[in-house]
Design a protein around this motif. Sequence first.
Motif, mmCIF file in Angstrom:
data_model
loop_
_atom_site.group_PDB
_atom_site.id
_atom_site.type_symbol
_atom_site.label_atom_id
_atom_site.label_comp_id
_atom_site.label_asym_id
_atom_site.label_seq_id
_atom_site.Cartn_x
_atom_site.Cartn_y
_atom_site.Cartn_z
ATOM 1 N N ILE D 59 -22.706 -15.890 3.873
ATOM 2 C CA ILE D 59 -22.500 -14.560 4.136
ATOM 3 C C ILE D 59 -23.559 -13.937 4.982
ATOM 4 O O ILE D 59 -24.902 -14.322 4.952
ATOM 5 C CB ILE D 59 -22.567 -13.800 2.711
ATOM 6 C CG1 ILE D 59 -21.389 -14.336 1.571
ATOM 7 C CG2 ILE D 59 -22.343 -12.084 3.080
ATOM 8 C CD1 ILE D 59 -19.984 -13.848 2.193
ATOM 9 N N CYS D 61 -23.822 -11.577 9.127
ATOM 10 C CA CYS D 61 -23.307 -11.403 10.334
ATOM 11 C C CYS D 61 -22.835 -12.870 10.970
ATOM 12 O O CYS D 61 -21.967 -13.126 11.524
ATOM 13 C CB CYS D 61 -24.093 -10.534 11.377
ATOM 14 S SG CYS D 61 -24.511 -9.032 10.898
ATOM 15 N N HIS D 78 -23.102 -16.264 -0.439
ATOM 16 C CA HIS D 78 -24.187 -15.987 0.060
ATOM 17 C C HIS D 78 -25.164 -17.111 -0.105
ATOM 18 O O HIS D 78 -25.480 -17.335 -1.235
ATOM 19 C CB HIS D 78 -24.947 -14.557 -0.078
ATOM 20 C CG HIS D 78 -26.320 -14.333 0.837
ATOM 21 N ND1 HIS D 78 -26.157 -14.646 2.072
ATOM 22 C CD2 HIS D 78 -27.595 -13.784 0.398
ATOM 23 C CE1 HIS D 78 -27.520 -14.092 2.450
ATOM 24 N NE2 HIS D 78 -28.228 -13.686 1.591
ATOM 25 N N ILE D 109 -31.739 -17.188 0.197
ATOM 26 C CA ILE D 109 -31.150 -17.269 -1.095
ATOM 27 C C ILE D 109 -30.605 -19.003 -0.876
ATOM 28 O O ILE D 109 -30.328 -19.654 -1.843
ATOM 29 C CB ILE D 109 -30.011 -16.389 -1.351
ATOM 30 C CG1 ILE D 109 -29.225 -16.732 -2.247
ATOM 31 C CG2 ILE D 109 -29.051 -16.683 -0.147
ATOM 32 C CD1 ILE D 109 -28.308 -15.535 -2.981
ATOM 33 N N GLY D 135 -29.349 -9.340 9.149
ATOM 34 C CA GLY D 135 -28.403 -8.260 10.207
ATOM 35 C C GLY D 135 -27.236 -7.459 9.192
ATOM 36 O O GLY D 135 -27.451 -6.306 9.112
ATOM 37 N N THR D 137 -26.889 -6.856 6.143
ATOM 38 C CA THR D 137 -27.385 -5.603 5.221
ATOM 39 C C THR D 137 -28.215 -4.617 5.776
ATOM 40 O O THR D 137 -28.748 -3.665 5.150
ATOM 41 C CB THR D 137 -27.885 -6.333 3.879
ATOM 42 O OG1 THR D 137 -29.105 -7.299 4.088
ATOM 43 C CG2 THR D 137 -26.948 -7.026 3.026
ATOM 44 N N LEU G 87 -25.743 -13.756 -10.537
ATOM 45 C CA LEU G 87 -26.584 -14.772 -10.341
ATOM 46 C C LEU G 87 -27.622 -14.545 -11.399
ATOM 47 O O LEU G 87 -28.355 -15.489 -11.692
ATOM 48 C CB LEU G 87 -27.030 -14.692 -8.995
ATOM 49 C CG LEU G 87 -26.303 -15.399 -7.643
ATOM 50 C CD1 LEU G 87 -27.021 -15.218 -6.470
ATOM 51 C CD2 LEU G 87 -26.175 -17.025 -8.017
HETATM 52 C C1 LIG Z 1 -25.468 -13.200 -3.944
HETATM 53 C C2 LIG Z 1 -25.588 -12.279 -2.746
HETATM 54 N N1 LIG Z 1 -26.877 -11.629 -2.671
HETATM 55 C C3 LIG Z 1 -26.944 -10.640 -1.564
HETATM 56 C C4 LIG Z 1 -25.944 -10.527 -0.519
HETATM 57 C C5 LIG Z 1 -26.129 -9.479 0.469
HETATM 58 N N2 LIG Z 1 -26.218 -10.001 1.961
HETATM 59 C C6 LIG Z 1 -25.148 -10.127 2.685
HETATM 60 S S1 LIG Z 1 -25.612 -11.018 4.176
HETATM 61 C C7 LIG Z 1 -27.216 -11.052 3.507
HETATM 62 C C8 LIG Z 1 -28.363 -11.365 4.803
HETATM 63 C C9 LIG Z 1 -27.926 -12.047 5.496
HETATM 64 O O1 LIG Z 1 -28.874 -12.405 6.528
HETATM 65 P P1 LIG Z 1 -28.664 -13.730 7.443
HETATM 66 O O2 LIG Z 1 -28.249 -14.883 6.947
HETATM 67 O O3 LIG Z 1 -29.979 -13.772 8.235
HETATM 68 O O4 LIG Z 1 -27.394 -13.279 8.593
HETATM 69 P P2 LIG Z 1 -27.522 -12.145 9.602
HETATM 70 O O5 LIG Z 1 -26.572 -11.187 9.235
HETATM 71 O O6 LIG Z 1 -28.818 -11.645 10.129
HETATM 72 O O7 LIG Z 1 -26.579 -12.824 10.916
HETATM 73 C C10 LIG Z 1 -27.456 -10.390 2.499
HETATM 74 C C11 LIG Z 1 -28.702 -10.418 1.831
HETATM 75 C C12 LIG Z 1 -24.660 -11.105 -0.927
HETATM 76 N N3 LIG Z 1 -23.459 -11.023 -0.206
HETATM 77 N N4 LIG Z 1 -24.677 -11.905 -1.883
#
Ligand SMILES: Cc1ncc(C[n+]2csc(CCOP(=O)(O)OP(=O)(O)O)c2C)c(N)n1
Lengths: 191, 191, 279, 279, 87, 87, 378, 378
Positions: D59, D61, D78, D109, D135, D137, G87
């Motif tokens: 999960i 962007c 995620h 995570i 990105g 969040t 979780l």
């Molecule tokens: C269990 C859980 N915790 C937190 C989230 C919220 N969450 C969604 S995307 C994300 C971070 C994404 O960061 P990254 O992998 O670097 O992707 P980017 O958006 O920067 O491309 C988080 C914390 C979630 N969906 N599920």
Amino acid sequence: MSKLLDKIEIPKDRFEIRLSGSGGQGMIFGSVVLCEAIGQSGNKSVVQSQSYGPEARGGASKADVVISDNEIYYPKAMKLDLLLAMTQESLDKYYGDLKDHGVLIIDTSLVTEIPTEEFYGIEFTRLARNEIGSIVVSNVMALGAICALTGLFTKEALTEAVLARAPRGTEERNTKAIEIGYAEALKIKKD
Amino acid sequence: MSKLLDKIEIPKDRFEIRLSGSGGQGMIFGSVVLCEAIGQSGNKSVVQSQSYGPEARGGASKADVVISDNEIYYPKAMKLDLLLAMTQESLDKYYGDLKDHGVLIIDTSLVTEIPTEEFYGIEFTRLARNEIGSIVVSNVMALGAICALTGLFTKEALTEAVLARAPRGTEERNTKAIEIGYAEALKIKKD
Amino acid sequence: MATTEKQKSDITHKYLRPQKSFPSVWCPGCGNGIVMGAFVRVVDKLGYSKDEVAMVSGIGCTSRLPVYLDFNSLHTTHGRALAFATGVKFGQPKMKVVVITGDGDALAIGGNHFIHACRRNIDITCILINNHTYGMTGGQGSPTTPEDAISTTTPYGNVEKHFDPCDLAMAAGATYVARGTVTHYPQMEKIISAGLEHEGFSLIEIISNCHTYYGRLNRKGDAPAMLEQFKENAITTGKAKKMDEQELVGKYVIGKLHEDNVKSEFCCEYQKLIDHQKG
Amino acid sequence: MATTEKQKSDITHKYLRPQKSFPSVWCPGCGNGIVMGAFVRVVDKLGYSKDEVAMVSGIGCTSRLPVYLDFNSLHTTHGRALAFATGVKFGQPKMKVVVITGDGDALAIGGNHFIHACRRNIDITCILINNHTYGMTGGQGSPTTPEDAISTTTPYGNVEKHFDPCDLAMAAGATYVARGTVTHYPQMEKIISAGLEHEGFSLIEIISNCHTYYGRLNRKGDAPAMLEQFKENAITTGKAKKMDEQELVGKYVIGKLHEDNVKSEFCCEYQKLIDHQKG
Amino acid sequence: MSDSNQAGQEKTTPKKKSKYDFTDDNLPLEINLSWCKACNICIAMCPQQIFEPDRDGRPVQTRPADCTQCTICWVHCPDFCIISTVK
Amino acid sequence: MSDSNQAGQEKTTPKKKSKYDFTDDNLPLEINLSWCKACNICIAMCPQQIFEPDRDGRPVQTRPADCTQCTICWVHCPDFCIISTVK
Amino acid sequence: MANKKKKLLQGNGACVEGAIYAGMTFYAGYPITPSTEIAEGCAKILPKLGGRFIQMEDEIASIAAIIGASITGHKAFTGTSGPGYSLMSESLGYAYMTETPIVVVNVQRGGPSTGLPTKVGQADTMQARWGTHGDYNAIAIAPSTVGECLTETIRAFNLAERFRTPVTVLLDEVMGHMREIIELPEKGDHEVFDRVKPTAKPEDFEAFEMTDNLVSPMPSYGEGYRYNVTGLTHDVHGFSTNRTDETIMKLDKLYNKIEHFKDEIFKSRVELVDDADVIFISYGTVSRAALQAMQIARKAGAKVGSIQLYTIWPFDYEMIKRATKNCKKVIVAEMNMGQICHEVQKVLDPSIKLETVQRYDGEIITPMELLEKLEEVL
Amino acid sequence: MANKKKKLLQGNGACVEGAIYAGMTFYAGYPITPSTEIAEGCAKILPKLGGRFIQMEDEIASIAAIIGASITGHKAFTGTSGPGYSLMSESLGYAYMTETPIVVVNVQRGGPSTGLPTKVGQADTMQARWGTHGDYNAIAIAPSTVGECLTETIRAFNLAERFRTPVTVLLDEVMGHMREIIELPEKGDHEVFDRVKPTAKPEDFEAFEMTDNLVSPMPSYGEGYRYNVTGLTHDVHGFSTNRTDETIMKLDKLYNKIEHFKDEIFKSRVELVDDADVIFISYGTVSRAALQAMQIARKAGAKVGSIQLYTIWPFDYEMIKRATKNCKKVIVAEMNMGQICHEVQKVLDPSIKLETVQRYDGEIITPMELLEKLEEVL
Ligand SMILES: Cc1ncc(C[n+]2csc(CCOP(=O)(O)OP(=O)(O)O)c2C)c(N)n1
Ligand SMILES: Cc1ncc(C[n+]2csc(CCOP(=O)(O)OP(=O)(O)O)c2C)c(N)n1
Ligand code: SF4
Ligand code: SF4
Ligand code: SF4
Ligand code: SF4
Ligand code: SF4
Ligand code: SF4
Ligand SMILES: [Mg+2]
Ligand SMILES: [Mg+2]
């Protein structure tokens, strides 16, 4: 006891505002500032809510503000008292939510097809570009207009609220925008 | 309808065995082999269960086997028909669970204080050490005795079951242990 | 509080919990007890008060260790010891926070907390007792089980590769990393001591024996036999430098593997932030 | 199926999902789209059939990427992409399994699955798009956010250290590791291609821009500005060898960092086990 | 297992002489047999071969005079059973 | 931000000459403006400075003749908007 | 009153203010929509107050860290949403078992799984009671306005400390993101319950002592008590036990310390039920629609009442029974496929018909929908 | 019949045999007492049959891996206990949402938290229904003998495939470790339900098509369908959606594919209830004590019946209502502080008194305890 629905009416102590436009037009900022201006102008209850998520990234954007002298139960709009439409898309989408004879404020520099005669048209974007040199303040200008048209808050409170949140260096632009919006609205205000 | 508890009796089609001793004496192995011997000797239902966890690492050890011609409902022992006690501790702990006139088999080389006259005493450990040269097979010897005393399974089935599970190279020792246990028990069997 | 070298043999008893019944639940000869002895002797030498030490562990035979000792002890969920410990240390930075963990606890289920504690360089001393298996659940393969080794979940030999916990810790950012074995006693005391005194995240990996499962399944013999093997297979860092990868297969490189006293510690950095923001 | 160099500019459309509406949800200029283009051009060049490719993501962007492409796509929870992907690859070893993941997804995570997939050396190609932030969040700090950088959860500058994902992967056992940036196009295609063709676990880290959050909060400018910065701060592996640690701060070493073609791959090893046990 | 170990099997008493004056009445060690699990570590590791196992495998100090107080037995006892009598 | 960048700000047309014969009627590129998000990447990255932004920030091919088909604009367009007209 | 500082706050921001008011000094969390503003707010304010904020590697680490910090004496806090709450379930169980006070805000979004991250839901209600394995007793509360986000968060901390237990605060996306102008409370406006510390000497101290109210005083690490904390079933000293009597004592304690004192936990807003023919039962944001619908319906002459639950768990069966005794029908309204309605059903007099309004499409229930249902059942 | 192969098996081992019989070819797991023998058994047997076993880094990875494998066409399996089951909750929700068939055995031990790892419990029953966030519908079944561990595991796989959903099999420590001699079934003895594959051409294929029975045919990756799987709320194509109509359609589908066909899922053993004054209601190992107590009590002249639930979720309220209609009292017996008794309460005629026998000290309920309760209530 049936026919309940025929008898009901939405409480008169609620005043519901929707600011709508496109993603970049700062409708959410506008709604927050509007709330703060109201907060400074008395003891009213205020609830603001907004569309969140994908909608919020580009595309249409809306923010609702409900105002009342009493406890506000339902926090979202039920039937709008005032709709600000900064784009054609938002007008089309939300016009139906405006109550009969509700206040409709339209940015007539961007919106051309208007389904009613009963509206306040001000060319916020054009005025912002031409008079202030930046379309970014068109939202603040619209707040100036709302201030003049509704009297929900004072111009001073609005100015204070805007300046408290706007980036440093933009004070003059914003103050000017409020003045212009306020003045333009007064020109066309019907009493 | 009260006094139910006075009228109840444990079903006669259940035969409940407990093998008990210390952690290293192979009571669980013994119970598993016992089940398999019974399984090969007919169509009986068998349930085995054991103490698990900390208890299983050193200290006292017990394994229960319930046998019946019918469906076995409750899988654990309710009132033992047969108790094998290989240590003083296990005898002390479980003697109370043996039903009146239940079969009590005791390793008299290790157990000295016996609260009843009604028991079969065989010096499994001493015999294992002296006759076979390894105390490890004392459990299997006890199974030979149980075979002789109960007739729940044949000596052949027992031997087959033991050999199927015992490590290679121990066949002779185990067979001999069964024979000795069987013979010693026959000597003292009361009919 | 510290005790002289002479009394070394009985000072351990000063740190055993009076309420806990001994001997421990561990199998006869389990290396966990040897590490426990080394740990308390070091604490005694360093003169820490019992109240300032907090021991945090997860679940496993190894993780039972803190329960026997008269410090603040936190026996947590499987794999999460370092995450709990991060809360303890950050919550009360003055404490000496020690995590006792097994190879399964730290590197299987707990692998993420392990690398992140390293990354943050939080001042926790992590003593990882590596017995190459899950002792508590009866001898399954762990992330440190060697290739081809037998475990109850690799009955035909392990087809997976194993971690080198020290390499992982270094790559993740730990600032003190050392390895010892339960057989190399004085060296074990030395690295535990250095780890405790180091300001920043320290990993002390101690190679230990689970003869009950890993030893039995892989025909390594009893506890003394396994201890003997550790002696034979340990190579000091100095010697190891002169050996090539092939020669090092199956060997344990013991000694200090990494030390960085420049990188700043997490709680200190945060304290600076507080000082700055509180103004 | 492969396309010649000449048609490079429009072959991407062959792989876009007909049912998905374009343009994507990503912000204007988001580097994710650039990586997506490179990926499909490589797949096309290598001549893989659409059916044999499975794309797995978590999960974020970044993790939305597979949804746009006409392969088998699995958009999971995620952080867990590599664990799901392990099931896909081990379940169907003939498939080309590609994980698309972000720095938060893979390293925060998902850190544990990351190191364990490396350790197993399972034949998965992991494309980690590192934009130094969360990105999706809204711009929180991630395990790759540099020291002192601003994010919405490090409003006064980051006090934590950051991971080097490539170092971590190597220490954990990955057998192909390379880094690129969204600005270094031909090199990006090259390492993605090499990763896909490599038998074993490959990590391809692509430095990318989240100008919307990371860029804005740290005054890095818009997408073109950030792309330009990547160009300036990238150092090839060759050049990097001649530089010391201090000089490399804030730089991205790009190129192939590690390749090991000897270590056996997990699914192959297991297949041998099956062949042996089935007899 | 290794050469040195095979040599050890010969049970030749190592040369190093104790500077202490241990006798059967003045034993080098106190051993808490109630905690002892008979793991054999002390017995196997003592370089002076001070110990022999009793029937249950627990250590008996059969050659006390040779003890050099080298610490090996007590630091490796996993159950804290061994305490030196030297203060 | 860097020296090279500042040099770029001078907007001097790079020297490399196109081997193609592009004109306003024979454009080097097809651009799918309905997918274009006006991110400015193609405009900023083209070494020949082929593009200028329209009112909405989308690329217009104002110097088509200079295009060398270097691929830079289309491989870096995050939204697959740019397709070469050269087959 | 009139001079109090007012502030326009989001629900999430009000949770932060409430926590700070209650004495929260430690936050560990992991961002997730729609709760992220809680973490962001704490990151900003805590260092200014000398408190501590840490972003952990995931939600499991987050709850672990706040449990650890709580044991060192902090009032500790985290915020999350459904996926993160799921979780956390294992270590939430650890907090129940070890009787460690922590507060977890779950800003609910549409589920199950990743679901609708930016939309609203109330479908984690049953999970807040039954989410982790084994037997325990749980406290979960639900505010309905931004002001209550502040005050209920204070209450959550008070309950957590009073009962030595985790407390879940159930928000939803709409509430988390909505803004209202609220008065910021001053010192003394609200009670703040601080952790009860032991008075026994360390040598007489029993970490999980049985007391009159079944809650044991809790020292912080470093204060000289050096006790053991374990998720294994344990005796009064904190040492693991397999004994049946000690097991029963421990589990009864966990259950009864809440069950016997639930009147201290219950909180509800009961409006106009005495003469009502129909009563709405609801919690969270939905209660605002219910109150609105009640107001409108009353004006139109319909006899309608409303019960709003602030305390969801333990569930106040007696109050429901009492408050509904005169009515003919109840309408349970919730943004899920039916969770609390089943609890209501358990105690409703069989003569009273239970109706439901359920919405699980990511949008909130409107007063109009409730009025339509009302028309249908009247 | 008489010639069938017999084997002495533990409950855990019988689960392995049942899974293999049902066609399971993929196991991913993480060891935990008292379920570990399931993993160990699979590690041993699977490579011999060409199947695959992998020990993952934790339980989260384990359930993720089996979901991934299921999507490539395997019947996929894992075993765990309470702490692991709690960790699985987020991704279990993902399986519900993506409609991925998997089977999870939870061999219950004493809880909460680490609790009593080697002792018995039944306190994860409610969690099996409500453990993950959001709305969904769950299937959980509970055998009571070693033989049933085998057959119910087959049934679990059949239900998982038939309904495209995760199925939880609830064992307990005693059942997992107990040994019985059972007959190994031969091919044809038990029905084996295989996954329904799509027949549509790839271009006409809708991954989450609405069908008559609400279950969409499921292709494996690599078979030419190339569809999208996501835990976000999604439309019939598998693409995420925020639309309210599509959200409702998806959630209704998840709920109703089970609700509307629950008669295919229900299974219970109802004994001697027609003339019974008192009826035991139980499941799992406890049912064996109940049947034993019933047998003994009947012999002693008491009119006692027994209802044993094999299917716990969905809960068979109608059957309970029907089967109890003539009795005066029911005794719900379970090894927890009261979980299923609350479900029974919901449908019990108010004239019938509900009594309970609950044990949560790590030991199993004995027939004697039930008989004592019987004496008390008769
Ligand atoms: C269990 C859980 N915790 C937190 C989230 C919220 N969450 C969604 S995307 C994300 C971070 C994404 O960061 P990254 O992998 O670097 O992707 P980017 O958006 O920067 O491309 C988080 C914390 C979630 N969906 N599920
Ligand atoms: C969530 C969870 N999963 C699994 C277990 C079962 N478990 C207990 S200890 C352990 C492994 C311990 O291995 P290690 O950390 O190496 O410790 P050792 O016993 O070898 O000292 C496992 C898998 C558990 N308690 N909790
Ligand atoms: S099982 Fe292994 S690790 Fe556990 S106590 Fe025994 S020897 Fe030590
Ligand atoms: S928020 Fe950042 S990562 Fe996400 S789409 Fe926008 S630029 Fe890309
Ligand atoms: S101190 Fe040394 S010499 Fe003396 S008994 Fe112990 S190991 Fe042997
Ligand atoms: S080392 Fe300790 S436990 Fe082992 S035999 Fe010697 S005294 Fe006993
Ligand atoms: S192909 Fe190269 S030269 Fe032509 S427009 Fe694109 S970037 Fe400019
Ligand atoms: S790079 Fe693509 S999206 Fe960006 S401005 Fe150019 S054509 Fe538009
Ligand atoms: Mg281990
Ligand atoms: Mg990122």
